[in-house]
Design an enzyme around this catalytic site. Structure first.
Site, PDB file in Angstrom:
ATOM      1  N   SER A  58      36.837  29.624  39.541  1.00  0.00           N
ATOM      2  CA  SER A  58      35.636  30.265  39.001  1.00  0.00           C
ATOM      3  C   SER A  58      35.662  30.353  37.483  1.00  0.00           C
ATOM      4  CB  SER A  58      35.466  31.662  39.604  1.00  0.00           C
ATOM      5  OG  SER A  58      35.193  31.543  40.986  1.00  0.00           O
ATOM      6  N   GLU A  60      36.500  28.079  35.488  1.00  0.00           N
ATOM      7  CA  GLU A  60      36.046  26.797  34.950  1.00  0.00           C
ATOM      8  C   GLU A  60      34.553  26.537  35.174  1.00  0.00           C
ATOM      9  OE1 GLU A  60      40.208  27.043  35.177  1.00  0.00           O
ATOM     10  OE2 GLU A  60      38.895  27.083  36.938  1.00  0.00           O
ATOM     11  N   VAL A  81      34.385  32.050  44.227  1.00  0.00           N
ATOM     12  CA  VAL A  81      34.784  33.311  44.861  1.00  0.00           C
ATOM     13  C   VAL A  81      36.046  33.796  44.174  1.00  0.00           C
ATOM     14  CG1 VAL A  81      36.045  32.152  46.737  1.00  0.00           C
ATOM     15  CG2 VAL A  81      35.294  34.505  47.027  1.00  0.00           C
ATOM     16  N   VAL A  82      36.043  35.082  43.850  1.00  0.00           N
ATOM     17  CA  VAL A  82      37.212  35.728  43.262  1.00  0.00           C
ATOM     18  C   VAL A  82      37.526  36.923  44.149  1.00  0.00           C
ATOM     19  CG1 VAL A  82      38.238  36.703  41.180  1.00  0.00           C
ATOM     20  CG2 VAL A  82      36.348  35.059  40.981  1.00  0.00           C
ATOM     21  N   VAL A  83      38.740  36.952  44.677  1.00  0.00           N
ATOM     22  CA  VAL A  83      39.161  38.035  45.570  1.00  0.00           C
ATOM     23  C   VAL A  83      40.149  38.922  44.811  1.00  0.00           C
ATOM     24  CG1 VAL A  83      40.287  38.601  47.753  1.00  0.00           C
ATOM     25  CG2 VAL A  83      38.766  36.607  47.616  1.00  0.00           C
ATOM     26  N   THR A  87      46.607  42.662  40.373  1.00  0.00           N
ATOM     27  CA  THR A  87      46.665  42.675  38.906  1.00  0.00           C
ATOM     28  C   THR A  87      45.252  42.664  38.333  1.00  0.00           C
ATOM     29  OG1 THR A  87      46.613  40.271  38.629  1.00  0.00           O
ATOM     30  CG2 THR A  87      48.784  41.275  39.052  1.00  0.00           C
ATOM     31  N   HIS A  89      43.838  40.438  36.778  1.00  0.00           N
ATOM     32  CA  HIS A  89      43.338  39.063  36.725  1.00  0.00           C
ATOM     33  C   HIS A  89      41.919  38.973  37.302  1.00  0.00           C
ATOM     34  CE1 HIS A  89      43.651  34.683  36.676  1.00  0.00           C
ATOM     35  NE2 HIS A  89      43.206  34.676  37.918  1.00  0.00           N
ATOM     36  N   PHE A 114      23.434  31.982  40.322  1.00  0.00           N
ATOM     37  CA  PHE A 114      24.726  32.673  40.295  1.00  0.00           C
ATOM     38  C   PHE A 114      25.196  32.926  41.721  1.00  0.00           C
ATOM     39  CE2 PHE A 114      27.558  36.338  39.881  1.00  0.00           C
ATOM     40  CZ  PHE A 114      28.366  35.922  38.840  1.00  0.00           C
TER      41      PHE A 114
END
Length: 158
Positions: A58, A60, A81-83, A87, A89, A114
């Site tokens: 994501s 990039e 998708v970001v899970v 941390t 991050h 989006f």
């Protein structure tokens, strides 16, 4: 549920549009669902000129979306998708993707759909991926939003 109150979009007369879908590779099952939803929306809208470009993650998405917007595509759909992990991050990647994609659409004037899921766990991502049993289809929705924005802008200058 996050889909509550969503508009019902109808996208017509867009077969002539050039549309690019840029999609991350992380979380393959979820991403396969998002890309399938985007493809289905493009097919229903009879878009004949569509490109699907895969990037590592994501983070990039903005640079790829910017390049595609500047290459003459009428709309770009960004899927990722970001899970959440243990941390910070998660926060950095979500913010970078959101800010970057916003900048692409504002700087270029090219609508960017989006479709980046920001989830606490894999279960939430699967529920939004447009897979059998999913509650939502964010790949489809992001694509429809991008196409509807192109139409709204095009019709306002006709």
């Amino acid at each position: 549920m996050s889909g509550e109150g969503a508009p019902e979009l109808r996208v017509e007369n867009v077969g002539d549009l050039r549309v690019a879908v840029v999609a991350a590779l992380w979380h393959q099952t979820v991403m396969d669902g998002l890309v399938a939803g985007a493809r289905r929306a493009l097919e229903e809208a009879e878009v004949r000129d569509a490109l699907v470009l895969r990037v590592p993650g994501s983070f990039e998405l903005p640079v790829a979306a910017a390049r595609l917007a500047r290459a003459g595509y009428d709309a770009v759909v960004a899927l990722g998708v970001v899970v959440r992990g243990e941390t910070p991050h998660f926060d950095y990647v979500c913010q970078a993707a959101t800010d970057g994609l916003t900048r692409v659409t504002v700087d270029t004037g090219v609508p960017v759909g989006f479709g980046v899921l920001t989830c606490d766990d894999e279960e939430q991502a699967l529920a939004r991926a447009g897979l059998p049993g999913s509650k939502e289809d964010k790949g489809y929705e992001a694509t429809q939003a991008a196409l509807a924005t192109v139409v709204a802008l095009r019709d306002s200058y006709a």
